[in-house]
Enzyme design. Structure first.
Site, mmCIF file in Angstrom:
data_model
loop_
_atom_site.group_PDB
_atom_site.id
_atom_site.type_symbol
_atom_site.label_atom_id
_atom_site.label_comp_id
_atom_site.label_asym_id
_atom_site.label_seq_id
_atom_site.Cartn_x
_atom_site.Cartn_y
_atom_site.Cartn_z
ATOM 1 N N GLY A 48 46.834 32.535 31.355
ATOM 2 C CA GLY A 48 47.378 33.234 30.191
ATOM 3 C C GLY A 48 46.261 33.817 29.331
ATOM 4 O O GLY A 48 46.354 34.958 28.863
ATOM 5 N N LEU A 107 42.125 21.392 56.635
ATOM 6 C CA LEU A 107 42.329 21.141 55.202
ATOM 7 C C LEU A 107 43.800 20.885 54.868
ATOM 8 O O LEU A 107 44.680 21.613 55.340
ATOM 9 C CB LEU A 107 41.840 22.362 54.400
ATOM 10 C CG LEU A 107 42.109 22.331 52.888
ATOM 11 C CD1 LEU A 107 41.178 21.351 52.183
ATOM 12 C CD2 LEU A 107 41.965 23.721 52.277
ATOM 13 N N GLU A 120 35.011 11.750 39.612
ATOM 14 C CA GLU A 120 34.059 12.504 38.779
ATOM 15 C C GLU A 120 34.778 13.736 38.227
ATOM 16 O O GLU A 120 35.494 14.422 38.967
ATOM 17 C CB GLU A 120 32.858 12.968 39.621
ATOM 18 C CG GLU A 120 31.993 11.851 40.171
ATOM 19 C CD GLU A 120 31.105 11.196 39.119
ATOM 20 O OE1 GLU A 120 30.972 11.743 37.999
ATOM 21 O OE2 GLU A 120 30.547 10.128 39.421
ATOM 22 N N HIS A 152 48.872 34.993 35.903
ATOM 23 C CA HIS A 152 49.349 34.103 36.978
ATOM 24 C C HIS A 152 49.138 34.756 38.343
ATOM 25 O O HIS A 152 48.755 34.106 39.315
ATOM 26 C CB HIS A 152 50.830 33.777 36.774
ATOM 27 C CG HIS A 152 51.103 33.005 35.520
ATOM 28 N ND1 HIS A 152 50.287 31.979 35.094
ATOM 29 C CD2 HIS A 152 52.092 33.105 34.603
ATOM 30 C CE1 HIS A 152 50.772 31.481 33.961
ATOM 31 N NE2 HIS A 152 51.859 32.146 33.640
ATOM 32 N N ASP A 195 43.602 26.121 34.893
ATOM 33 C CA ASP A 195 43.982 26.549 33.543
ATOM 34 C C ASP A 195 43.300 27.874 33.171
ATOM 35 O O ASP A 195 42.222 28.186 33.673
ATOM 36 C CB ASP A 195 43.564 25.440 32.565
ATOM 37 C CG ASP A 195 44.304 25.527 31.244
ATOM 38 O OD1 ASP A 195 45.241 26.345 31.132
ATOM 39 O OD2 ASP A 195 43.932 24.780 30.325
ATOM 40 N N GLU A 215 56.189 19.675 32.451
ATOM 41 C CA GLU A 215 56.239 20.207 31.074
ATOM 42 C C GLU A 215 56.377 21.740 31.064
ATOM 43 O O GLU A 215 56.820 22.322 30.083
ATOM 44 C CB GLU A 215 54.963 19.833 30.289
ATOM 45 C CG GLU A 215 54.922 18.376 29.816
ATOM 46 C CD GLU A 215 54.561 17.393 30.922
ATOM 47 O OE1 GLU A 215 53.783 17.760 31.831
ATOM 48 O OE2 GLU A 215 55.074 16.252 30.898
HETATM 49 C C1 V07 Z 1 50.997 29.482 40.854
HETATM 50 C C2 V07 Z 1 48.876 30.759 40.491
HETATM 51 C C3 V07 Z 1 47.678 29.876 40.345
HETATM 52 C C4 V07 Z 1 47.327 29.599 38.910
HETATM 53 C C5 V07 Z 1 48.224 28.607 38.243
HETATM 54 C C6 V07 Z 1 49.627 29.017 37.840
HETATM 55 C C7 V07 Z 1 50.232 30.168 38.581
HETATM 56 C C8 V07 Z 1 50.103 29.351 44.256
HETATM 57 C C9 V07 Z 1 51.310 28.675 44.291
HETATM 58 C C10 V07 Z 1 51.939 28.041 45.426
HETATM 59 C C11 V07 Z 1 52.713 26.899 45.287
HETATM 60 C C12 V07 Z 1 53.289 26.271 46.390
HETATM 61 C C13 V07 Z 1 53.068 26.792 47.643
HETATM 62 C C14 V07 Z 1 52.306 27.913 47.813
HETATM 63 C C15 V07 Z 1 51.739 28.545 46.710
HETATM 64 C C16 V07 Z 1 51.764 28.682 42.963
HETATM 65 C C17 V07 Z 1 53.069 28.305 41.123
HETATM 66 C C18 V07 Z 1 52.149 28.942 40.317
HETATM 67 C C19 V07 Z 1 54.312 27.723 40.550
HETATM 68 F F1 V07 Z 1 53.606 26.189 48.725
HETATM 69 N N1 V07 Z 1 49.843 29.747 43.032
HETATM 70 N N2 V07 Z 1 50.834 29.340 42.218
HETATM 71 N N3 V07 Z 1 52.880 28.161 42.445
HETATM 72 N N4 V07 Z 1 50.098 30.135 40.034
#
Ligand code: V07
Length: 237
Positions: free
Chosen positions: A19, A127, A203, A33, A16, A63
């Site tokens: 933004g 991992l 935790e 982001h 979180d 959401e």
């Molecule tokens: C997203 C970056 C991290 C902060 C939170 C919101 C924005 C990595 C992915 C991702 C997802 C699946 C995958 C590889 C990478 C991602 C979304 C948003 C929707 F297989 N960061 N990130 N996907 N943010």
């Protein structure tokens, strides 16, 4: 200082504050982001080096579709963006990419990128980098209950064998250990429909640090706090 012994097996993170990070700099939310995505890379690398087995990251909740369309469209491009840059590195580091959440409702381009990453890393045994993408815990529980009912009806499962372990198995995380440590950044203290069942004994570590500012140093802090608490718990049992 952290001990190499009590490293949490499974760490889950609610990422979180992206933004808010952008707002502080008078930048558009999408800049936050983007920056948050770089943090995903850094924390994945740290977790992998520390010997964490599973890292679950809450990337997009059910959401989040309520956000402005332009922001949703941007977020849906991040998996591709992330993987086009980092998939070779993940493969190199023996990381296995997985996801939980409803993949069906994702745009085709997002689905393709994630599916390709999962396929290409399926044989890796380092991992597990588990993205919660279009994930909601209550929907997950409803799906699990429906599958259990179906299996009882069709006599693959006896009603008297339905226990809490059964419910765990029917969740999308059925093959994974439950999280030992949950981290939520940005000062919020809510679960926001994230892994409600799986976090029963976990935790919790809350920090005011915004996700784009979260670094290995903060991860080590969270693990040190976890180790202090789990040692105390160990001493009592
Ligand atoms: C997203 C970056 C991290 C902060 C939170 C919101 C924005 C990595 C992915 C991702 C997802 C699946 C995958 C590889 C990478 C991602 C979304 C948003 C929707 F297989 N960061 N990130 N996907 N943010």
């Amino acid at each position: 200082m952290i001990s190499e012994e009590g490293i949490p097996v499974h760490i889950a993170i609610i990422m979180d504050g992206n933004g808010r990070w952008a707002k502080k700099r008078a930048l558009p939310r999408i800049a936050g982001h983007n920056e948050g995505m770089k943090t995903v890379r850094e924390i994945t690398r740290s977790a992998s080096q520390l010997g964490v087995k599973v890292l679950t990251l809450y990337a997009f909740s059910t959401e989040n579709w309520k956000r402005p369309k332009l922001e949703v469209d941007f977020l849906m491009k991040l998996p591709e963006e992330f993987l086009s840059t980092f998939l070779p590195e993940l493969i190199e580091e023996n990381v296995r990419v997985e996801m939980i959440g409803d993949m069906e409702q994702l745009p085709d381009h997002t689905k393709k990128a994630v599916q390709n990453a999962m396929n290409r890393t399926a044989e890796n045994d380092g991992l597990i980098l588990n993205f919660a993408l279009n994930y909601g815990s209550r929907t997950e529980l409803v799906q699990a209950v429906k599958s259990i009912i179906q299996d009882v009806k069709e006599e693959r499962l006896a009603e008297q064998d339905v226990t809490d372990a059964t419910i765990s198995r029917y969740l999308m995380t059925g093959h994974l250990p439950e999280p030992d440590l949950l981290i939520r950044t940005s000062g919020e203290h809510r679960l926001s429909n994230f892994m409600l069942w799986q976090l029963a004994y976990t935790e919790f570590f809350f920090t005011d640090v915004l996700w784009p500012d979260f670094s290995e140093k903060h991860l080590l802090e969270a693990i040190a706090s976890y180790q202090k608490r789990s040692r105390r718990f160990g001493g009592l049992s």
